[in-house]
Design an enzyme around this catalytic site. Sequence first.
Site, short mmCIF file in Angstrom:
data_model
loop_
_atom_site.label_atom_id
_atom_site.label_comp_id
_atom_site.label_asym_id
_atom_site.label_seq_id
_atom_site.Cartn_x
_atom_site.Cartn_y
_atom_site.Cartn_z
N ASP A 336 0.83 -1.37 -0.05
CA ASP A 336 0.13 0.05 -0.10
C ASP A 336 0.97 1.14 -0.07
O ASP A 336 2.06 1.20 0.04
CB ASP A 336 -1.06 0.07 1.17
N ASP A 631 -2.08 -1.14 5.95
CA ASP A 631 -2.52 -0.85 7.51
C ASP A 631 -4.12 -0.58 7.42
O ASP A 631 -4.42 -0.21 8.30
CB ASP A 631 -1.70 0.51 7.43
N ASP A 635 -6.92 -3.53 3.17
CA ASP A 635 -6.14 -4.12 2.90
C ASP A 635 -6.14 -5.59 3.41
O ASP A 635 -5.33 -6.76 3.03
CB ASP A 635 -4.37 -3.60 3.47
#
Length: 889
Positions: A336, A631, A635
């Site tokens: 990410d 985070d 995800d």
Amino acid sequence: MTPPTEAAPAHAHAHARAAVDVLTELATGDQGLSSAEAAARLARHGPNRLPDPERESALRRLLRQFRDPMIYVLIAAAVLTAVLGEWVDTIVIAAVVLTNAVIGYVQEGKAEDALEGIRQMLSLDAQVRRDGAWQTVPAEDLVPGDLVRLSSGDRVPADVRLSRASALRIEESALTGESVPVDKGTDPVAADAGVGDRTSMAFSGTVVAAGSGTGVVTATGQDTEIGHITTMLEEVESLETPLTRQMNAFGRALSLVVVVLAVVMFGLGALLYDYTLGELTLAAIGFAVAAIPEGLPAVLTITLALGVQTMARRNAITRRMSSVETLGSVTVICTDKTGTLTRNEMTVRTVVTPAGRVDVTGTGYAPEGEILPAGTTTAQHVLALAEVAARANDSTVSRRGEAWVLSGEPTDGGLRTFALKAGVRGDDDARVDAVPFDSAYKYMATLDRTAHGTVVHLKGAPDRLLDRCDSQGTGPDDTAPLDRAFWEAQIDELGARGLRVLAAAARRADDGATSVSTEDVDAGGFVLLGLYGIIDPPREEAVAAIRACRQAGIRVKMITGDHAGTATAIAREMGIGESTVTGAELETATDEELRTLATEHDVFARTSPEHKLRLVQALQANGEVVSMTGDGVNDAPSLKRADVGVAMGIKGTEATKEAADVVLADDNFASIESAVEMGRTIYDNLRKAIVFILPTNGAQGLVILVAVLLGLTLPLTPVQVLWVNTITAVTLALALAFEPSEPDIMRRPPRTPGGSILPRSGLLRIGYVSVLIGGATIAVFLLGQEAGRGVAESRTVAVNTLVVAQICYLFASRFSRTSSLRRELLTTNPVSWVCVAVMLALQLLFVYAPFMHTAFGSTAVGLTDWLVPLGVGVVVFAVVEVDKALRRR
């Protein structure tokens, strides 16, 4: 009044319908639902919470430790020895099996709990209109059709179609990956808009950053976007790790070979010689126990546990032991952006004044850095921009311990920090009135009394401010005509660099003015002071980590919910690449097309949780071993599906941590590089341990097999075999777990997924060392018999030969490629010498302790009887060193 299908259409496309139409479909009026109607809907839809996850019981976890083909063979051997009345053998074999199971059970840790983590994101209470009055109710009691009220700081209790929004901004990074709060409104958006673009909706679990709003609940519990992610988590299968797959295949193959050879040996012994049934059965059991490396599961578990402890000291907490090794085998790291590669702290990187561009150094909210004017830019230009940044701002940054902490919105925090770098603090007491930021007009204005008179300070979207300015300069009294073409070019250039662009302006006000309104601002007459270029800066250590991963043959791919321009700019700065694919392109791609996109591109922007999950699956379908870092809640499904999921420990949500295999305590992408290095080292050491242990088993199996086929007395009994296997595994083999990384460990390409855990050179070495040690053991036993020694004494010397040969083989095995005749043999792994000392102490106990004579059938021998085992050990060491020298040539 309560149509049976009222929630379905509203939930499906609420963002694309007018708010009044959604209210109608949900049969909700201005007064909200009645208590009776709310209770009826609660009974129909269920409470606004997620279902409890099914937990694995402690007993099932313990029993799972026995699911190994090699353990099955040992259990069968224990049963057969019990039937034959050989209780010492039974107890020793059972003790080894139970010890392995307990080690695995204790080290494995708690099971996954991703659903519980997501459930904790639901708010506890909600402001809802029932029976015509606003009241506070538990969030669990919300139903589709409820009218709810949102205020700054609230956690959104359910998915809500907004019907009123006043300067409403919602932090959605945990759900979408968007790095800044999203402006919300009431206008419908396109039916095919992604979650991050549904500005007419407020989603369960997100946080109101500013403003207020009212809306109607369209979905609760598992029907919400967070609930949808929960469903994805339930459907996602956790894959076996490469090591698990390889060890399982190795165990199955070895167990099958051992059983077949034991049966063949049993049959040939019965046909060729006059062995009794009991003798043949014990011989077959002895062969199985000899050939099965029962210490290997313990060595595997302990080696991984040591890796877990090492990683914990490096700020990587490993929830499942095998994940450390798996990181060492990854070929692709999907990461990410927000908070993972970047700091998740908005920073003014560049400002543009009428006189030129100014670069600003430093990152985060610490007011540390320099302002570097370029060209003819003067300090006055910078101070003018800093003045607006400080006054048209509702945030504060303050020092708490060693860190600088923001209170307010991230973008405002970046502007506040820039002002502090320029030496402008702003004076809250000087503010007379303000127009708060609103997505409808996209600016904020303040009326301030300054040392130079009363001034309206304005900041906001560049296009909106350009429309309200007719001049440019360094203050409200400048009259230079506005060069709109210049500013639009600057805006485009900053945007192309992935910077978020805001503009600043000022205008003189009457000294007696006491208020400012949107009408005052829209009247125009402002002086444009310049532009701010703001970015969520990359982590400097992450840039170096990505470079190291590339050097190690690992591709890094960015998958983010942020806009394509921002993602591309960050990826370029990180050294990842510039070829960007958007979520819209992923949405229309077939699975086959997606596999191609996943291979050819490294940046994926504006993605949804489904896109991230599909990308991970596409990469795995291409044969990649995938690590996914992140985070946010968005995800979690892809982290669970990946071969190894890595969550951020500080800024990561609980859902993400619980779905992950590894949690980074410092939120530092660079820690992943350390984990990769540790994983590769662990794999190297496991391979060394296997190549070291198996010759012991091969030699012992060969001894019993040859003895039966030649009709000889067994040189080793089953319990003596088990003794050698066990103490060798828990002492000598364990020493290899402490071997440091080899110098070229991060310059090698990732090992081939699905390949054998043993290289050809390792198989060859196992073969010739097994023959060498096994042959020497048989010869020592036969020589003892010919010399007229008793069976117990001959067997004891044979066991000593096995043990001393293994000690010498350990020294040769510590360096798989280079010579062991080097100084590092003495200095780099002191644990190995401790393990050798423990091994010798245990063997002396075996030879000279009377109770060991009773348990294992050993006996005391003279000092000269140790010379032959020592000579055999020296020969083994020399042969292996010659083999390594030939391979180096």
